[in-house]
Design a protein around this motif. Structure first.
Motif, short mmCIF file in Angstrom:
data_model
loop_
_atom_site.label_atom_id
_atom_site.label_comp_id
_atom_site.label_asym_id
_atom_site.label_seq_id
_atom_site.Cartn_x
_atom_site.Cartn_y
_atom_site.Cartn_z
N PHE A 28 -15.03 -9.27 -48.53
CA PHE A 28 -14.42 -10.30 -49.39
C PHE A 28 -14.97 -10.25 -50.81
CE2 PHE A 28 -13.51 -11.77 -45.13
CZ PHE A 28 -12.16 -12.06 -45.24
N SER A 34 -12.18 -14.38 -54.67
CA SER A 34 -12.11 -14.76 -53.27
C SER A 34 -12.88 -16.06 -53.05
CB SER A 34 -12.69 -13.67 -52.38
OG SER A 34 -12.61 -14.08 -51.03
N GLU A 35 -12.26 -17.00 -52.34
CA GLU A 35 -12.91 -18.27 -52.02
C GLU A 35 -13.81 -18.15 -50.79
OE1 GLU A 35 -10.22 -21.75 -52.24
OE2 GLU A 35 -8.69 -20.24 -52.67
N ILE A 36 -13.78 -17.01 -50.14
CA ILE A 36 -14.55 -16.80 -48.92
C ILE A 36 -15.94 -16.29 -49.30
CG2 ILE A 36 -14.67 -15.50 -46.77
CD1 ILE A 36 -11.57 -15.58 -46.79
N VAL A 64 -15.17 -17.76 -41.07
CA VAL A 64 -15.42 -17.53 -42.49
C VAL A 64 -16.14 -18.75 -43.05
CG1 VAL A 64 -13.45 -15.99 -42.85
CG2 VAL A 64 -13.17 -18.43 -43.21
N VAL A 66 -16.53 -21.10 -46.42
CA VAL A 66 -15.92 -21.51 -47.69
C VAL A 66 -16.66 -22.75 -48.18
CG1 VAL A 66 -13.64 -20.56 -47.12
CG2 VAL A 66 -14.17 -22.92 -46.52
N TYR A 123 -7.00 -9.08 -45.77
CA TYR A 123 -7.44 -10.13 -46.68
C TYR A 123 -6.38 -11.24 -46.78
CZ TYR A 123 -8.64 -12.50 -51.03
OH TYR A 123 -8.92 -13.45 -51.97
N ASP A 124 -5.13 -10.86 -46.99
CA ASP A 124 -4.05 -11.83 -47.15
C ASP A 124 -3.88 -12.70 -45.91
OD1 ASP A 124 -3.58 -10.86 -49.70
OD2 ASP A 124 -1.83 -9.66 -49.10
N CYS A 127 -6.78 -15.22 -45.56
CA CYS A 127 -6.64 -16.31 -46.53
C CYS A 127 -5.50 -17.26 -46.16
CB CYS A 127 -6.44 -15.76 -47.94
SG CYS A 127 -7.93 -14.98 -48.60
N LEU A 130 -6.26 -19.99 -43.47
CA LEU A 130 -7.16 -21.10 -43.77
C LEU A 130 -6.35 -22.35 -44.10
CD1 LEU A 130 -9.76 -19.25 -46.02
CD2 LEU A 130 -9.91 -19.78 -43.58
N ARG A 134 -9.90 -28.00 -47.06
CA ARG A 134 -11.05 -27.49 -46.31
C ARG A 134 -12.19 -28.48 -46.40
NH1 ARG A 134 -9.82 -22.12 -49.61
NH2 ARG A 134 -7.83 -21.77 -48.65
#
Length: 177
Positions: A28, A34-36, A64, A66, A123-124, A127, A130, A134
């Motif tokens: 990531f 990336s927010e991860i 993951v 976040v 990756y897509d 994401c 999620l 969150r």
């Protein structure tokens, strides 16, 4: 980008072939914005080649990390997703032919492509799996952050003083009648 998630289509034998990968923080980190923050995901990909048909089915499972939208602390979320693709060679399919009868997404590659890079697709899908909001479960947020968020002194709100509101002048006009 990442050469680890390459499926070599050119040398693929007829039948089913399975690939297994472990996806972590480094994966990531290679994607911009990336927010991860961290990950522990297992990706199991089954590729089926039968004549000119190439089908790719992947399952992605794990967790993951976040940032919590409420308290800004780290939050670990479960991930359980997957995808099904059909690989086509040649010019891109028309708009009405973007999925086939098995509801697979179609990936179009040029005749000269010999490999399928699944990095961006993995990756897509992670994401997209999620949640939009969150947050920790009730009671799981940092109590100090919640104390700050719930403080009236720090919020700048004063119930008696409406002058900071954009339509405060209109309110006074209504009161005059």
């Amino acid at each position: 980008m990442n050469n680890e998630f390459i499926v070599p289509l050119n040398g693929l034998a007829q039948g089913r072939t399975e690939f297994r990968w472990r996806v972590g923080k480094e994966f990531f980190d290679g994607f911009e914005n990336s927010e991860i923050l961290d990950a522990g995901l297992d990706v199991i990909t089954r590729v089926e080649k039968s004549g000119h048909f190439i089908g790719v089915d992947s399952d992605i499972n794990g967790t993951v990390t976040v940032i919590c939208d409420r308290c800004s602390e780290e939050l670990q979320l479960p991930v359980q997703t997957g995808f099904s693709l059909s690989v086509k060679f040649g010019p891109e399919a028309s708009e009405e032919g973007l999925t086939d009868e098995h509801e697979r997404e179609i990936v179009c590659l040029s005749e000269s492509d010999t490999d399928l890079d699944l990095s961006q697709i993995i990756y897509d899908y992670v994401c997209l799996s999620l949640p939009v909001q969150r947050v920790h479960e009730e009671g799981g947020c940092n109590p100090e952050a919640l104390k700050f968020l719930n403080s009236e002194e720090l919020s700048g709100k004063d119930d008696d003083d409406d002058s900071s509101l954009p339509f405060a002048a209109l309110k006074s006009l209504l009161e005059k009648k």
